[in-house]
Design a protein around this motif. Structure first.
Motif, mmCIF file in Angstrom:
data_model
loop_
_atom_site.group_PDB
_atom_site.id
_atom_site.type_symbol
_atom_site.label_atom_id
_atom_site.label_comp_id
_atom_site.label_asym_id
_atom_site.label_seq_id
_atom_site.Cartn_x
_atom_site.Cartn_y
_atom_site.Cartn_z
ATOM 1 N N THR A 93 11.833 -2.992 0.099
ATOM 2 C CA THR A 93 10.901 -2.213 -0.723
ATOM 3 C C THR A 93 10.969 -0.737 -0.344
ATOM 4 O OG1 THR A 93 9.406 -4.080 -1.066
ATOM 5 C CG2 THR A 93 8.451 -1.876 -1.283
ATOM 6 N N ARG A 94 10.917 -0.452 0.938
ATOM 7 C CA ARG A 94 10.939 0.946 1.387
ATOM 8 C C ARG A 94 12.255 1.633 1.026
ATOM 9 N NH1 ARG A 94 9.065 -1.682 5.854
ATOM 10 N NH2 ARG A 94 10.879 -1.047 7.076
ATOM 11 N N VAL A 95 13.370 0.918 1.179
ATOM 12 C CA VAL A 95 14.686 1.489 0.853
ATOM 13 C C VAL A 95 14.797 1.737 -0.649
ATOM 14 C CG1 VAL A 95 17.181 1.011 0.773
ATOM 15 C CG2 VAL A 95 15.876 0.576 2.874
ATOM 16 N N ALA A 96 14.369 0.784 -1.457
ATOM 17 C CA ALA A 96 14.471 0.926 -2.918
ATOM 18 C C ALA A 96 13.620 2.085 -3.423
ATOM 19 C CB ALA A 96 14.072 -0.376 -3.606
ATOM 20 N N VAL A 97 12.409 2.216 -2.905
ATOM 21 C CA VAL A 97 11.558 3.346 -3.315
ATOM 22 C C VAL A 97 12.197 4.661 -2.863
ATOM 23 C CG1 VAL A 97 9.305 4.460 -3.067
ATOM 24 C CG2 VAL A 97 9.439 1.982 -3.413
ATOM 25 N N ALA A 98 12.740 4.691 -1.657
ATOM 26 C CA ALA A 98 13.419 5.899 -1.177
ATOM 27 C C ALA A 98 14.633 6.226 -2.046
ATOM 28 C CB ALA A 98 13.818 5.740 0.283
ATOM 29 N N ASP A 99 15.354 5.202 -2.494
ATOM 30 C CA ASP A 99 16.487 5.429 -3.400
ATOM 31 C C ASP A 99 16.008 6.091 -4.685
ATOM 32 O OD1 ASP A 99 18.285 4.276 -1.613
ATOM 33 O OD2 ASP A 99 18.393 2.353 -2.700
ATOM 34 N N TRP A 100 14.914 5.566 -5.250
ATOM 35 C CA TRP A 100 14.390 6.144 -6.486
ATOM 36 C C TRP A 100 13.913 7.576 -6.246
ATOM 37 C CZ3 TRP A 100 14.958 6.207 -11.327
ATOM 38 C CH2 TRP A 100 14.053 6.907 -12.129
ATOM 39 N N HIS A 101 13.204 7.834 -5.151
ATOM 40 C CA HIS A 101 12.752 9.200 -4.846
ATOM 41 C C HIS A 101 13.946 10.143 -4.744
ATOM 42 C CE1 HIS A 101 8.687 7.846 -2.902
ATOM 43 N NE2 HIS A 101 8.722 7.649 -4.210
ATOM 44 N N THR A 113 0.853 -1.191 0.000
ATOM 45 C CA THR A 113 0.000 0.000 0.000
ATOM 46 C C THR A 113 0.884 1.236 0.000
ATOM 47 O OG1 THR A 113 -0.188 -0.021 2.396
ATOM 48 C CG2 THR A 113 -1.949 -1.124 1.155
ATOM 49 N N ALA A 114 0.358 2.291 -0.575
ATOM 50 C CA ALA A 114 1.122 3.525 -0.688
ATOM 51 C C ALA A 114 0.175 4.715 -0.704
ATOM 52 C CB ALA A 114 1.951 3.501 -1.980
ATOM 53 N N SER A 115 0.754 5.871 -0.467
ATOM 54 C CA SER A 115 -0.008 7.103 -0.627
ATOM 55 C C SER A 115 0.648 7.912 -1.740
ATOM 56 C CB SER A 115 -0.058 7.906 0.678
ATOM 57 O OG SER A 115 1.227 8.373 1.014
ATOM 58 N N VAL A 116 -0.120 8.780 -2.312
ATOM 59 C CA VAL A 116 0.389 9.643 -3.382
ATOM 60 C C VAL A 116 1.057 10.832 -2.698
ATOM 61 C CG1 VAL A 116 -0.228 11.023 -5.384
ATOM 62 C CG2 VAL A 116 -1.417 8.865 -4.928
ATOM 63 N N ARG A 117 2.357 10.994 -2.927
ATOM 64 C CA ARG A 117 3.118 12.012 -2.208
ATOM 65 C C ARG A 117 3.110 13.376 -2.880
ATOM 66 N NH1 ARG A 117 9.231 12.302 -2.588
ATOM 67 N NH2 ARG A 117 9.707 11.844 -4.761
ATOM 68 N N LYS A 118 2.799 13.410 -4.168
ATOM 69 C CA LYS A 118 2.744 14.694 -4.869
ATOM 70 C C LYS A 118 2.015 14.513 -6.191
ATOM 71 C CE LYS A 118 7.351 14.086 -6.882
ATOM 72 N NZ LYS A 118 8.676 14.691 -7.013
ATOM 73 N N PRO A 119 1.394 15.575 -6.684
ATOM 74 C CA PRO A 119 0.744 15.464 -7.997
ATOM 75 C C PRO A 119 1.808 15.447 -9.098
ATOM 76 C CG PRO A 119 0.600 17.711 -7.193
ATOM 77 C CD PRO A 119 1.247 16.897 -6.099
ATOM 78 N N MET A 120 1.491 14.778 -10.193
ATOM 79 C CA MET A 120 2.385 14.775 -11.351
ATOM 80 C C MET A 120 1.526 14.873 -12.602
ATOM 81 S SD MET A 120 5.376 12.085 -10.253
ATOM 82 C CE MET A 120 6.656 12.821 -11.258
ATOM 83 N N ASP A 121 2.011 15.604 -13.573
ATOM 84 C CA ASP A 121 1.262 15.813 -14.814
ATOM 85 C C ASP A 121 0.971 14.503 -15.538
ATOM 86 O OD1 ASP A 121 1.235 18.529 -14.372
ATOM 87 O OD2 ASP A 121 2.965 18.925 -15.673
ATOM 88 N N LEU A 174 3.322 2.844 2.287
ATOM 89 C CA LEU A 174 2.771 2.852 3.640
ATOM 90 C C LEU A 174 3.013 1.510 4.304
ATOM 91 C CD1 LEU A 174 -0.644 4.603 2.933
ATOM 92 C CD2 LEU A 174 1.383 5.603 4.030
ATOM 93 N N SER A 175 3.209 0.495 3.491
ATOM 94 C CA SER A 175 3.517 -0.846 3.978
ATOM 95 C C SER A 175 4.613 -1.401 3.084
ATOM 96 C CB SER A 175 2.273 -1.743 3.937
ATOM 97 O OG SER A 175 1.925 -2.034 2.595
ATOM 98 N N GLY A 176 5.020 -2.609 3.385
ATOM 99 C CA GLY A 176 6.060 -3.237 2.575
ATOM 100 C C GLY A 176 7.274 -3.519 3.429
ATOM 101 N N ASP A 177 8.087 -4.449 2.955
ATOM 102 C CA ASP A 177 9.272 -4.816 3.710
ATOM 103 C C ASP A 177 10.351 -3.741 3.578
ATOM 104 O OD1 ASP A 177 10.234 -5.226 1.134
ATOM 105 O OD2 ASP A 177 10.312 -7.402 1.317
ATOM 106 N N LYS A 178 11.414 -3.897 4.360
ATOM 107 C CA LYS A 178 12.480 -2.897 4.364
ATOM 108 C C LYS A 178 13.132 -2.724 2.988
ATOM 109 C CE LYS A 178 16.609 -1.315 6.703
ATOM 110 N NZ LYS A 178 17.572 -1.527 7.786
#
Length: 122
Positions: free
Chosen positions: A105-113, A45-53, A99-103
């Motif tokens: 997953t959270r680290v990889a998404v944070a890397d991409w962000h 699960t995730a939340s939308v952190r910002k709008p994108m075109d 909002l959920s997911g294993d470590k």
């Protein structure tokens, strides 16, 4: 968007583990795709952190991220399939905050962000 503060640990991981042997834009895109494919565990699960075109998703909306899109569609950015309002939508991973997911997953998404928010591209 303003660049995020430099993070030495994340910089090292990105440069030495993710894009270490990527010399062209296509190699960089595929390096990121392979890294995320290995690290992300679906669904989460995730939340939308910002709008994108490029996406209809509004900030704050909750979605279920179900998978990466096919690698051919990730040559300009990383996109994921999300379940939103009983339909499947393609959204930029840069827009999604787990909002959920294993470590991993959270680290990889944070890397991409981090990469994306530094205004880096392939």
């Amino acid at each position: 968007m303003a660049k995020t503060k430099l993070n030495a640990e994340r910089e090292h991981r990105i440069e030495m583990e993710i894009v270490v042997d990527a010399y062209t834009e296509e190699e960089c895109a595929m390096s990121w795709y392979c890294y995320l494919e290995e690290q992300l565990s679906f669904p989460f699960t995730a939340s939308v952190r910002k709008p994108m075109d490029s996406s209809p998703l509004p900030t704050g909306e909750h979605v279920c991220v179900t998978r990466l899109v096919h690698e051919d569609l990730c040559r300009v950015g990383i996109f994921v399939w999300v379940r939103w309002k009983e339909r499947d939508v393609v959204a930029p991973l840069a827009q999604i905050a787990p909002l959920s997911g294993d470590k991993p997953t959270r680290v990889a998404v944070a890397d991409w962000h981090y990469w994306h928010d530094q205004d880096r591209s392939f």
